[in-house]
Design a protein around this motif. Structure first.
Motif, short mmCIF file in Angstrom:
data_model
loop_
_atom_site.label_atom_id
_atom_site.label_comp_id
_atom_site.label_asym_id
_atom_site.label_seq_id
_atom_site.Cartn_x
_atom_site.Cartn_y
_atom_site.Cartn_z
N GLN A 1 -6.02 -1.11 -1.15
CA GLN A 1 -5.23 -0.89 -2.37
C GLN A 1 -5.79 0.26 -3.20
OE1 GLN A 1 -5.19 -4.83 -4.12
NE2 GLN A 1 -3.31 -5.37 -3.02
N ASN B 1 0.83 -1.21 0.00
CA ASN B 1 0.00 0.00 0.00
C ASN B 1 0.86 1.27 0.00
OD1 ASN B 1 -2.33 -1.57 -0.06
ND2 ASN B 1 -2.23 -1.88 2.17
N ARG C 1 1.67 6.09 -7.37
CA ARG C 1 0.54 6.91 -7.87
C ARG C 1 0.85 8.40 -7.74
NH1 ARG C 1 -5.17 6.27 -8.83
NH2 ARG C 1 -5.72 8.24 -9.82
N ASP C 2 1.50 8.77 -6.63
CA ASP C 2 1.90 10.17 -6.46
C ASP C 2 2.85 10.59 -7.58
OD1 ASP C 2 0.42 10.53 -4.22
OD2 ASP C 2 2.10 10.43 -2.79
N GLY D 1 0.75 9.48 -11.30
CA GLY D 1 -0.66 9.90 -11.44
C GLY D 1 -1.46 8.99 -12.34
N ASP D 2 -2.12 9.60 -13.32
CA ASP D 2 -2.94 8.83 -14.25
C ASP D 2 -2.21 8.59 -15.58
OD1 ASP D 2 -5.01 8.64 -12.45
OD2 ASP D 2 -6.07 10.41 -13.22
N HIS E 1 -5.47 1.77 -9.62
CA HIS E 1 -6.61 1.89 -10.54
C HIS E 1 -7.29 0.53 -10.72
CE1 HIS E 1 -3.90 5.16 -12.20
NE2 HIS E 1 -5.05 5.82 -12.19
N ALA F 1 -5.07 3.40 -1.61
CA ALA F 1 -3.66 3.79 -1.77
C ALA F 1 -3.34 4.25 -3.18
CB ALA F 1 -2.76 2.63 -1.37
N GLY F 2 -4.29 4.11 -4.10
CA GLY F 2 -4.03 4.64 -5.43
C GLY F 2 -4.08 3.66 -6.58
N LEU G 1 2.14 1.59 -3.57
CA LEU G 1 1.08 2.06 -4.48
C LEU G 1 0.93 3.58 -4.35
CD1 LEU G 1 -1.60 -0.73 -3.87
CD2 LEU G 1 -0.49 -0.25 -6.07
N ARG G 2 0.93 4.05 -3.12
CA ARG G 2 0.77 5.48 -2.89
C ARG G 2 1.94 6.25 -3.52
NH1 ARG G 2 0.42 4.97 2.49
NH2 ARG G 2 -1.60 3.92 2.40
#
Ligand code: PBG
Length: 338
Positions: A167, A111, A118-119, A122-123, A173, A170-171, A114-115
């Protein structure tokens, strides 16, 4: 015999059809290729180890490491820059217990990772999390055990639901349900929806076989498993059963379905692809990767050629998405001017 008046030429009878015409130049072959790979459909599985201070090589998977959180983030950025379509994260915790507490702890390694990823990205990519307890349990099974030491299907579902919330919180998708518990897709889907996480994508390992090809992965995650997973993963002897697993996962709301391993199960992949109305993924697993690397290291096969041939075969059999440890390298090879 055709007599055109000048040079007599012989045309073998019945040879109107000459498939070789379409193979005569690289450009001609490229024009008529039925399948082609694209970096966007490749997903890179990655390992992150709790407490690691530097990346550690996985002996049986040359070129693959257990990352620190920082090196994971750097490698994730590189993969995204190379154009890969997604990342699938696996965590290696320092502490394991009977219920796999680290899997649902927001501060558990997966987790946290993942954070961080993702930080960082991003996307810009699709971030996926392995949703299974085996890395986090001290017995190494994909679920919790009952009093007799058997994997308890229904008790495990509750843990998976919590894990999905952690999960996605935590980011992630996408949650990749790899545990092969009955009902896992429906259970996780409703837990996500009840929490308002209706956008979270469920990737179901619809047909996951109890396979010896996972050997190197067990080193990668420092698996503590004794025995095997034959009571929950599928018997390699069965193909029709995969269609039953597929139907159940589709009925339970799977957004993407996967077949695993890849190359030894192309028949299953093709059958699943023929039936599925959601995208189909294939996982080229650690043992498949290791075999290519080991043979290439001996000079017995042409590494890049076999790498691309194996990935193309998965595509040809019906995989729209391919998880492979070669994702970044293949993406770069595909992006090179011809
Ligand atoms: C279970 C899981 C495994 C793999 C992916 N998810 C191991 C297993 O089922 O024993 C194997 C992947 C590989 O071999 O590359 N969390």
């Amino acid at each position: 015999m055709i007599d055109d008046g000048a040079v007599p030429r012989v045309t073998p009878a019945g040879l109107l059809h000459r498939p070789r015409r379409l193979r005569q130049t690289a450009a001609m072959r490229r024009l008529v290729a039925e399948h082609r790979l694209h970096p966007a459909e490749l997903v890179l599985p990655m390992f992150v180890r709790e407490g690691a201070t530097e990346p550690t090589q996985i002996t049986s998977m040359p070129g693959v490491v257990q990352h620190t959180t920082d090196s994971l983030v750097a490698a994730a950025r590189e993969a995204v820059a190379a154009g890969v379509g997604g990342l699938m994260l696996f965590g290696v915790p320092t502490h394991r217990d009977a219920i796999g507490s680290g899997a649902t702890d927001p501060d558990g390694i997966l987790n946290v990772a993942l954070r961080a990823v993702r930080d960082a990205v991003g996307d810009d990519t699709v971030l996926m999390a392995d949703l299974c307890l085996d890395e986090f349990t001290d017995h190494g099974h994909c679920g919790v055990l009952d009093a007799q030491g058997r994997v308890d299907n229904d008790a495990t579902l509750g843990r998976y639901a919590e894990m999905a919330l952690a999960q996605v919180g935590a980011g992630a998708h996408v949650v990749g349900l790899s545990g092969m518990m009955d009902g896992q897709v429906g259970w996780v889907r409703s837990a996500l929806d009840e929490a308002g996480l209706t956008d979270a994508v469920v990737l179901a390992y619809a047909a996951k076989y109890a396979s010896g090809f996972y050997g190197p992965f067990r080193e990668a995650v420092e698996s503590t498993l004794q025995g095997d997973r034959a009571t929950y993963q599928q018997d390699p002897a069965n193909a029709t059963e995969a269609l039953r697993e597929l139907r159940l996962d589709l009925d339970e709301g799977a957004d993407i379905v996967m077949v695993k391993p890849g190359l030894p199960y192309l028949d299953v992949l093709a059958a699943v692809a023929a039936e599925s109305d959601v995208p189909v993924a294939a996982y080229q697993v650690s043992g498949e990767y290791a075999m290519i690397e080991a043979a290439a290291a001996h000079g017995w096969i042409d590494r890049e050629r076999v790498m691309m041939e194996a990935l193309t075969s998965l595509r040809r059999a019906g995989a729209q998405i391919i998880l492979t440890y070669h994702a970044v390298e293949a993406a770069r090879a595909l992006s090179r001017p011809a």
